[in-house]
Scaffold this motif. Structure first.
Motif, PDB file in Angstrom:
ATOM      1  N   GLU A 113      15.155  24.154 -14.718  1.00 22.09           N
ATOM      2  CA  GLU A 113      16.392  24.557 -15.384  1.00 22.09           C
ATOM      3  C   GLU A 113      17.609  23.931 -14.714  1.00 22.09           C
ATOM      4  O   GLU A 113      18.499  23.392 -15.389  1.00 22.09           O
ATOM      5  N   ARG A 114      17.648  23.959 -13.399  1.00 23.10           N
ATOM      6  CA  ARG A 114      18.792  23.409 -12.674  1.00 23.10           C
ATOM      7  C   ARG A 114      18.952  21.915 -12.944  1.00 23.10           C
ATOM      8  O   ARG A 114      20.053  21.436 -13.256  1.00 23.10           O
ATOM      9  N   ASP A 115      17.852  21.182 -12.832  1.00 25.42           N
ATOM     10  CA  ASP A 115      17.933  19.734 -13.040  1.00 25.42           C
ATOM     11  C   ASP A 115      18.276  19.400 -14.485  1.00 25.42           C
ATOM     12  O   ASP A 115      19.045  18.466 -14.756  1.00 25.42           O
ATOM     13  N   ALA A 116      17.709  20.147 -15.433  1.00 24.75           N
ATOM     14  CA  ALA A 116      17.998  19.890 -16.843  1.00 24.75           C
ATOM     15  C   ALA A 116      19.464  20.172 -17.156  1.00 24.75           C
ATOM     16  O   ALA A 116      20.104  19.426 -17.915  1.00 24.75           O
ATOM     17  N   ARG A 117      20.021  21.228 -16.592  1.00 30.21           N
ATOM     18  CA  ARG A 117      21.438  21.537 -16.822  1.00 30.21           C
ATOM     19  C   ARG A 117      22.333  20.422 -16.285  1.00 30.21           C
ATOM     20  O   ARG A 117      23.378  20.112 -16.870  1.00 30.21           O
ATOM     21  N   THR A 118      21.938  19.825 -15.182  1.00 33.51           N
ATOM     22  CA  THR A 118      22.709  18.702 -14.649  1.00 33.51           C
ATOM     23  C   THR A 118      22.746  17.555 -15.650  1.00 33.51           C
ATOM     24  O   THR A 118      23.791  16.943 -15.879  1.00 33.51           O
ATOM     25  N   VAL A 119      21.610  17.266 -16.280  1.00 34.52           N
ATOM     26  CA  VAL A 119      21.541  16.146 -17.216  1.00 34.52           C
ATOM     27  C   VAL A 119      22.356  16.432 -18.477  1.00 34.52           C
ATOM     28  O   VAL A 119      23.119  15.574 -18.944  1.00 34.52           O
ATOM     29  N   VAL A 120      22.236  17.647 -19.034  1.00 37.95           N
ATOM     30  CA  VAL A 120      22.934  17.928 -20.296  1.00 37.95           C
ATOM     31  C   VAL A 120      24.442  18.003 -20.104  1.00 37.95           C
ATOM     32  O   VAL A 120      25.196  17.914 -21.078  1.00 37.95           O
ATOM     33  N   SER A 121      24.885  18.139 -18.877  1.00 37.66           N
ATOM     34  CA  SER A 121      26.326  18.171 -18.618  1.00 37.66           C
ATOM     35  C   SER A 121      26.930  16.768 -18.555  1.00 37.66           C
ATOM     36  O   SER A 121      28.155  16.626 -18.481  1.00 37.66           O
ATOM     37  N   GLU A 122      26.079  15.742 -18.591  1.00 41.13           N
ATOM     38  CA  GLU A 122      26.539  14.357 -18.480  1.00 41.13           C
ATOM     39  C   GLU A 122      26.546  13.675 -19.846  1.00 41.13           C
ATOM     40  O   GLU A 122      25.923  14.148 -20.800  1.00 41.13           O
ATOM     41  N   ARG A 123      27.232  12.546 -19.917  1.00 46.63           N
ATOM     42  CA  ARG A 123      27.152  11.692 -21.100  1.00 46.63           C
ATOM     43  C   ARG A 123      25.987  10.741 -20.895  1.00 46.63           C
ATOM     44  O   ARG A 123      26.063   9.803 -20.092  1.00 46.63           O
ATOM     45  N   VAL A 124      24.908  10.981 -21.595  1.00 47.14           N
ATOM     46  CA  VAL A 124      23.671  10.234 -21.388  1.00 47.14           C
ATOM     47  C   VAL A 124      23.140   9.761 -22.743  1.00 47.14           C
ATOM     48  O   VAL A 124      23.551  10.258 -23.792  1.00 47.14           O
ATOM     49  N   PRO A 125      22.214   8.799 -22.735  1.00 49.31           N
ATOM     50  CA  PRO A 125      21.581   8.386 -23.995  1.00 49.31           C
ATOM     51  C   PRO A 125      20.908   9.565 -24.697  1.00 49.31           C
ATOM     52  O   PRO A 125      20.479  10.534 -24.050  1.00 49.31           O
ATOM     53  N   ASP A 126      20.800   9.465 -26.012  1.00 49.76           N
ATOM     54  CA  ASP A 126      20.273  10.579 -26.806  1.00 49.76           C
ATOM     55  C   ASP A 126      18.879  11.001 -26.360  1.00 49.76           C
ATOM     56  O   ASP A 126      18.567  12.200 -26.337  1.00 49.76           O
ATOM     57  N   TRP A 127      18.022  10.027 -26.017  1.00 50.81           N
ATOM     58  CA  TRP A 127      16.659  10.406 -25.651  1.00 50.81           C
ATOM     59  C   TRP A 127      16.642  11.241 -24.377  1.00 50.81           C
ATOM     60  O   TRP A 127      15.847  12.182 -24.264  1.00 50.81           O
ATOM     61  N   GLN A 128      17.520  10.922 -23.426  1.00 53.42           N
ATOM     62  CA  GLN A 128      17.597  11.712 -22.200  1.00 53.42           C
ATOM     63  C   GLN A 128      18.159  13.098 -22.484  1.00 53.42           C
ATOM     64  O   GLN A 128      17.680  14.106 -21.947  1.00 53.42           O
TER      65      GLN A 128
END
Length: 245
Positions: A113-128
């Protein structure tokens, strides 16, 4: 793998300057990516391990090695290299995402959960972004946190409206919270197809050919005309030494 690595390794040993060693490591990384695409993971791992001995800061090599280890179920080794990547470059979002996936697989839901929240808070490619939300959803669902899951997935579906997996996950979460009519409406309007550029995020995650080696390839192209004669000379010297009595 040993045969493929032998020539660049011999050249690297004979050309000890940092630039030469980095160039050789970049070439080995490109070769390893091709080998990995043909499902020859052990050979790719040998090449990448050697490349990292030559240039420990070569991020694409370390990421490819982590991917290869994950594909061959060496999950602890994959995690080790992903953490090394993040310690050197905290902005490497793909390493963060892959750590989230590994944590979820291991049942470490708080870490996932912690790592996933870090990713969704960023501007990343759609697949990520899609995969990060999927990991977050499964981590929350594992704890029965369905109202929270609904709150997380509503903006996820708005961000990626063509992604059928996220819509289906939201419908599931709504169903578990008693909002069955809304859940059914979402299921009836489920997006058709892969949703994200014709390839599912899971396919993209597992595809080593999708790793961006553009910068490395450009480095090799720019250097090869200057350094190729030196590499050839080093190999000739190595052959001469090998044939001596």
């Amino acid at each position: 793998g040993r045969v493929a690595a032998a020539a660049p390794a011999a050249a690297a040993d004979a050309l000890p300057s940092p630039d030469d060693r980095r160039l050789t490591a970049a070439a080995m990384c490109g070769l390893a990516e091709t080998v990995e695409r043909h499902r020859m993971s052990l050979a790719a791992q040998e090449l990448l391990e050697r490349a990292l001995e030559l240039a420990p800061d070569l991020e694409p090599a370390r990421l490819l090695l982590a991917i290869s280890y994950e594909r061959t179920a060496r999950f602890e080794d994959a995690e080790h290299h992903l953490r090394l990547l993040l310690s050197a470059n905290s902005a490497n979002v793909e390493a963060q995402l892959r750590l989230a996936v590994l944590a979820l697989r291991a049942g470490q839901h708080a870490s996932a959960e912690r790592d996933a929240r870090t990713v969704v808070s960023e501007r990343v490619p759609d697949w990520q972004l899609s995969l990060a939300y999927q990991v977050l959803a499964r981590a929350l669902a594992a704890g029965g946190r369905y109202p929270e899951l609904v709150r997380e997935l509503r903006p996820a579906v708005r961000r990626l409206p063509a992604d059928p997996v996220l819509t289906l996950l939201l419908a599931y979460a709504l169903d578990r919270t008693g909002a069955k009519h809304e859940a059914e409406r979402l299921r009836r309007g489920l997006p058709v197809g892969g949703g994200l550029a014709g390839r599912t995020p899971r396919f993209r995650y597992a595809d080593p050919a999708a790793i961006d080696l553009g910068a490395l390839e450009e480095t090799v192209r720019q250097s090869v005309t200057v350094r190729l004669p030196l590499l050839a000379a080093a190999l000739r010297r190595g052959d001469g030494e090998g044939s001596a009595p």
